[in-house]
Design an enzyme around this catalytic site. Structure first.
Site, mmCIF file in Angstrom:
data_model
loop_
_atom_site.group_PDB
_atom_site.id
_atom_site.type_symbol
_atom_site.label_atom_id
_atom_site.label_comp_id
_atom_site.label_asym_id
_atom_site.label_seq_id
_atom_site.Cartn_x
_atom_site.Cartn_y
_atom_site.Cartn_z
ATOM 1 N N VAL A 12 32.525 51.411 63.659
ATOM 2 C CA VAL A 12 31.416 52.349 63.812
ATOM 3 C C VAL A 12 30.593 52.417 62.528
ATOM 4 C CG1 VAL A 12 30.794 54.759 64.276
ATOM 5 C CG2 VAL A 12 32.651 53.683 65.558
ATOM 6 N N ASN A 32 37.900 51.127 51.545
ATOM 7 C CA ASN A 32 39.073 50.568 50.864
ATOM 8 C C ASN A 32 39.635 49.359 51.604
ATOM 9 O OD1 ASN A 32 40.528 51.626 53.018
ATOM 10 N ND2 ASN A 32 41.525 53.224 51.809
ATOM 11 N N ASP A 51 39.061 53.757 47.392
ATOM 12 C CA ASP A 51 39.266 54.987 48.149
ATOM 13 C C ASP A 51 38.105 55.943 47.893
ATOM 14 O OD1 ASP A 51 41.703 54.132 49.167
ATOM 15 O OD2 ASP A 51 42.852 55.034 47.536
ATOM 16 N N ALA A 72 34.920 57.044 57.097
ATOM 17 C CA ALA A 72 36.240 56.627 56.610
ATOM 18 C C ALA A 72 37.315 57.557 57.156
ATOM 19 C CB ALA A 72 36.269 56.635 55.078
ATOM 20 N N ALA A 73 38.368 56.977 57.732
ATOM 21 C CA ALA A 73 39.435 57.810 58.306
ATOM 22 C C ALA A 73 40.657 56.973 58.638
ATOM 23 C CB ALA A 73 38.943 58.500 59.578
ATOM 24 N N TYR A 139 46.133 63.440 64.154
ATOM 25 C CA TYR A 139 44.795 62.881 63.977
ATOM 26 C C TYR A 139 43.732 63.917 64.354
ATOM 27 C CZ TYR A 139 40.559 60.253 65.006
ATOM 28 O OH TYR A 139 39.257 59.829 65.069
#
Length: 165
Positions: A12, A32, A51, A72-73, A139
């Site tokens: 995405v 990262n 990071d 970012a996840a 999550y």
């Protein structure tokens, strides 16, 4: 606009960064590469590997950005159940560090890639924004925690922010 995209080597994030560039925006990507792929990075984007919590404060503090798009996840639901510490650290700790960097740098806008998992098992479909949030896994819980943190930062510091679910 000059925009920072976190997670821009993921599916995405990379598509969003590519569209932003096609529309004339200046894009810098932080990733990262833990789940992203360097081959997904769009041409003409500046790329910094690392990071978010380590790189974003330096990047946002050294230049003026018009906004941040945060993709970012740690996004694997099964992994979040087996190793919740990875989701809490990767999603909440990293995002809080990003929020603090946004605040300190005076960056005025933030778009957050949240998830419908914040709703858990919905009472009705389609899910309305006003539906109750009851995540059923770490999550979803971590994404909801960041939604709340963003709401707090926006109210306290005048940040224009939006969570996309």
């Amino acid at each position: 606009m000059k925009l920072l995209v976190t997670g821009g080597a993921g599916y995405v994030g990379s598509v969003c960064a590519r569209v932003l560039i096609e529309h004339g925006h200046d894009v810098t990507i932080i990733d990262n590469l833990s789940t992203g792929n360097v081959d997904a990075l769009p041409d003409h984007a500046a790329f910094i590997q690392g990071d978010v919590s380590e790189v974003a404060p330096r990047v946002l503090g050294s230049d003026s950005f018009d906004g941040v798009l945060h993709f970012a996840a740690q996004s694997l639901v099964g992994e979040s159940v087996e190793s919740p510490e990875k989701s809490w650290s990767g999603n909440v700790v990293e995002s809080l560090a990003l929020l603090e960097a946004v605040r300190k740098s005076g960056t005025p806008r933030l778009v957050f890639s949240s998830t419908a998992a914040t709703y858990g098992e919905p009472e009705s479909v389609p899910i309305l924004e006003s539906s109750p949030t009851r995540p059923t896994n770490p999550y979803g819980a971590t994404k909801l925690a960041i939604d709340h943190a963003i709401t707090s930062y926006a109210a306290a510091h005048g940040l224009a922010a939006m969570s996309l679910r």
